[in-house]
Design a protein around this motif. Structure first.
Motif, PDB file in Angstrom:
ATOM      1  N   ALA A 191       0.825  -1.206   0.000  1.00 34.91           N
ATOM      2  CA  ALA A 191       0.000   0.000   0.000  1.00 34.91           C
ATOM      3  C   ALA A 191       0.860   1.258   0.000  1.00 34.91           C
ATOM      4  CB  ALA A 191      -0.938  -0.006   1.203  1.00 34.91           C
ATOM      5  N   VAL A 192       1.905   1.279   0.838  1.00 42.04           N
ATOM      6  CA  VAL A 192       2.776   2.455   0.875  1.00 42.04           C
ATOM      7  C   VAL A 192       3.571   2.571  -0.426  1.00 42.04           C
ATOM      8  CG1 VAL A 192       4.440   3.762   2.229  1.00 42.04           C
ATOM      9  CG2 VAL A 192       2.989   2.099   3.361  1.00 42.04           C
ATOM     10  N   ALA A 193       4.059   1.438  -0.940  1.00 38.64           N
ATOM     11  CA  ALA A 193       4.818   1.463  -2.192  1.00 38.64           C
ATOM     12  C   ALA A 193       3.956   1.970  -3.341  1.00 38.64           C
ATOM     13  CB  ALA A 193       5.347   0.060  -2.503  1.00 38.64           C
ATOM     14  N   LEU A 194       2.722   1.494  -3.428  1.00 36.43           N
ATOM     15  CA  LEU A 194       1.833   1.937  -4.503  1.00 36.43           C
ATOM     16  C   LEU A 194       1.530   3.426  -4.375  1.00 36.43           C
ATOM     17  CD1 LEU A 194       0.165   1.007  -6.964  1.00 36.43           C
ATOM     18  CD2 LEU A 194      -1.751   0.603  -5.384  1.00 36.43           C
ATOM     19  N   THR A 195       1.377   3.909  -3.164  1.00 31.55           N
ATOM     20  CA  THR A 195       1.122   5.333  -2.947  1.00 31.55           C
ATOM     21  C   THR A 195       2.332   6.170  -3.357  1.00 31.55           C
ATOM     22  OG1 THR A 195      -0.379   4.788  -1.123  1.00 31.55           O
ATOM     23  CG2 THR A 195       0.437   7.055  -1.233  1.00 31.55           C
ATOM     24  N   LEU A 196       3.525   5.702  -3.045  1.00 34.72           N
ATOM     25  CA  LEU A 196       4.734   6.421  -3.469  1.00 34.72           C
ATOM     26  C   LEU A 196       4.844   6.478  -4.994  1.00 34.72           C
ATOM     27  CD1 LEU A 196       7.353   5.115  -0.882  1.00 34.72           C
ATOM     28  CD2 LEU A 196       6.750   7.512  -1.262  1.00 34.72           C
TER      29      LEU A 196
END
Length: 528
Positions: free
Chosen positions: A156-161
């Motif tokens: 989730a954090v990687a996709l947001t970045l």
């Protein structure tokens, strides 16, 4: 001498909106180590429980057998099972090895959270958000879980970045924009195939995109281009994921245990979802979340009143508020609405991937305290609130009151005391899970049960096309007791097989030698 052109080029990607991987790398690494080591501490103590046993059953079989199983059940976890299959093939199975990838994924999620916040706020806010993430009771739970929850948070954090990196390239040449939005679409597919609920995060990014376009003082082409990039990438990813989604929907019977939405669901949303069973932490956590959002709203209003208009050639970048709030709200609201109008889908642990958004707002609120001693005091208070639940999560029976490790230790010790006898075992029902038997304990702790004759076994789990084995009635396998000196019975204390099995074994000449009662499980040893 600085030329207007060079100034414009620097302004095109201002430092405030870069993704400063190098600048925040050390902080991210330290927070990652803190989160990973904190999670690993005593993570081997809790007994394996039913969901983790499903991971073991799925991954400790051949690749063709795993593929056969996914055609009928658990396709929603298929990619995770494949990854764990590779991992356990490499290092071998143990409860610690099963949980280690989750601890590492938690550390990765914490590091990426630091990098994300650092792209929109100061260093202290970023570090505080990362530390707050590591302290959340739901996060300290997911890092000891042999399931995909910690991985979903990292994805989730990687996709947001990636979403933010693609967005800020709105003014860039079309080829560059296409590459970034293609990367976003590919990672979105990987995330959704890893856990289908992450599709709601893509929807949250859509709300962030709309919010950012709307927040602009005037319509600028770069922002609209970025919004269009998200829309095209999301629609393309959705189209490619449709076959997988249909397959998952076809197996929806496996979540028939989920209760319909009721007033009790709100306890899940406000307590269990991100704060697990820790009500005091939930009260303080929500107060900090609201305070963090208020701080960001106030800062946004100030900027809107004082900042000059964004040049037409620049894309207005999503604010921390526009990132965190949709991430916090859209997945939860989406799952609840879907549960209310279609079929029950809401389970608090399935929304674990929104925990970084909670941590971001808590980090903002902590940083707003300004004075260092106040921040340190607040962190100490959070540690104090988190500590009781952290300790509880690392007790032997922490996971659904599972006493499986104690059962395995008991049987292992007793068998060591009778090394020369030929022994069989009867696996009875397992509490709360009618589709399985207590053989799940043997999957979880195989060494303790190695060499025991499973007299009722019909089709092993790996060959059954399902998660669990199929079995014969006891009356149909009486010939399998020939030459057997001792028989073990492991059965639920709720669906108590002791009277019926004792009666049937008595006809074969067996009497009860010893009996033990553990949490949720009765264990008997018969001899003749």
């Amino acid at each position: 001498m600085t030329t207007p052109t060079s100034t414009l080029r620097r302004a095109a990607v201002p430092a405030a909106v870069r993704i400063p991987v190098r600048a925040s790398g050390r902080d991210a690494l330290l927070v990652a180590l803190f989160g990973t080591l904190l999670t690993l501490a005593w993570s081997w103590q809790p007994s394996i429980w039913f969901d983790e046993a499903a991971t073991v059953s799925a991954t400790m079989r051949s690749w063709p057998e795993l593929g056969l199983m996914l055609q009928s059940i658990d396709a929603v976890h298929g990619l995770y099972y494949a990854g764990m299959h590779l991992w356990l093939d490499l290092v071998g199975y143990s409860p610690f090895a099963l949980r280690l990838p989750s601890a590492v994924s938690l550390g990765l999620a914490a590091a990426l959270t630091v990098i994300l916040v650092r792209s929109r706020a100061g260093r202290r806010t970023a570090v505080l958000a990362g530390v707050a993430f590591c302290l959340l009771p739901r996060v300290t739970w997911m890092g000891t879980e042999g399931r995909s929850y910690a991985l979903t948070a990292a994805l989730a954090v990687a996709l947001t970045l990636i979403f933010l990196a693609a967005w800020r390239r709105g003014p860039a040449p079309r080829r560059i924009r296409l590459l970034w939005w293609t990367l976003y679409g590919v990672v979105a597919i990987v995330a959704v195939v890893t856990f289908i609920y992450l599709a709601f995060l893509v929807g949250a990014h859509g709300l962030t995109a709309l919010w950012t376009v709307w927040a602009g003082r005037r319509r600028d082409r770069a922002a609209l281009s970025s919004f269009l990039g998200w829309a095209v990438a999301s629609v393309a990813a959705a189209a490619l994921v449709v076959p997988f989604a249909l397959g998952v929907v076809g197996q929806s019977g496996q979540v028939s245990w989920i209760a319909p939405i009721s007033w009790g669901s709100w306890n899940g949303v406000f307590v269990t979802q991100w704060f697990y069973l820790n009500r005091p932490f939930a009260v303080v956590g929500w107060a900090l979340v609201v305070a963090g959002a208020a701080v960001l709203v106030r800062a946004a209003l100030r900027r809107r009143a004082t900042d000059p208009p964004v040049p037409r050639m620049l894309a207005r970048n999503p604010s921390l508020l526009a990132i965190a709030v949709p991430w916090l709200i859209v997945p939860t609201l989406g799952v609840i609405v879907a549960s209310a109008i279609a079929t029950p889908l809401y389970s608090p642990r399935y929304l674990t991937f929104s925990a970084p958004a909670v941590a971001i707002l808590i980090g903002v609120a902590l940083d707003a305290l300004r004075r260092r001693w106040l921040i340190v005091a607040a962190l100490v208070a959070l540690v104090g609130l988190a500590a009781p639940q952290f300790v509880a999560q690392r007790q032997p029976e922490a996971k659904q009151n599972s006493s499986w490790s104690e059962v395995a230790e008991l049987i292992s010790g007793e068998r060591a005391a009778h090394p020369d006898e030929t022994a069989a075992i009867i696996y009875g029902p397992v509490r709360q899970h009618p589709s399985a038997t207590t053989r799940v304990i043997a999957y979880s702790y195989p060494d303790a049960f190695d060499g025991l004759i499973d007299v009722k076994l019909k089709t092993p789990a790996a060959q059954s096309g399902g998660l669990w084995e199929t079995r014969y009635p006891l009356d149909a396998v009486t010939d399998r007791f020939d030459g057997v000196d001792a028989v073990w019975l492991v059965t639920s204390d709720k669906q108590d097989w002791r009277p019926s099995v004792t009666e049937k074994l008595a006809a074969l000449g067996y009497t009860v030698d010893e009996e033990w009662g553990l949490t949720g499980v009765n264990v008997l040893r018969y001899v003749r």
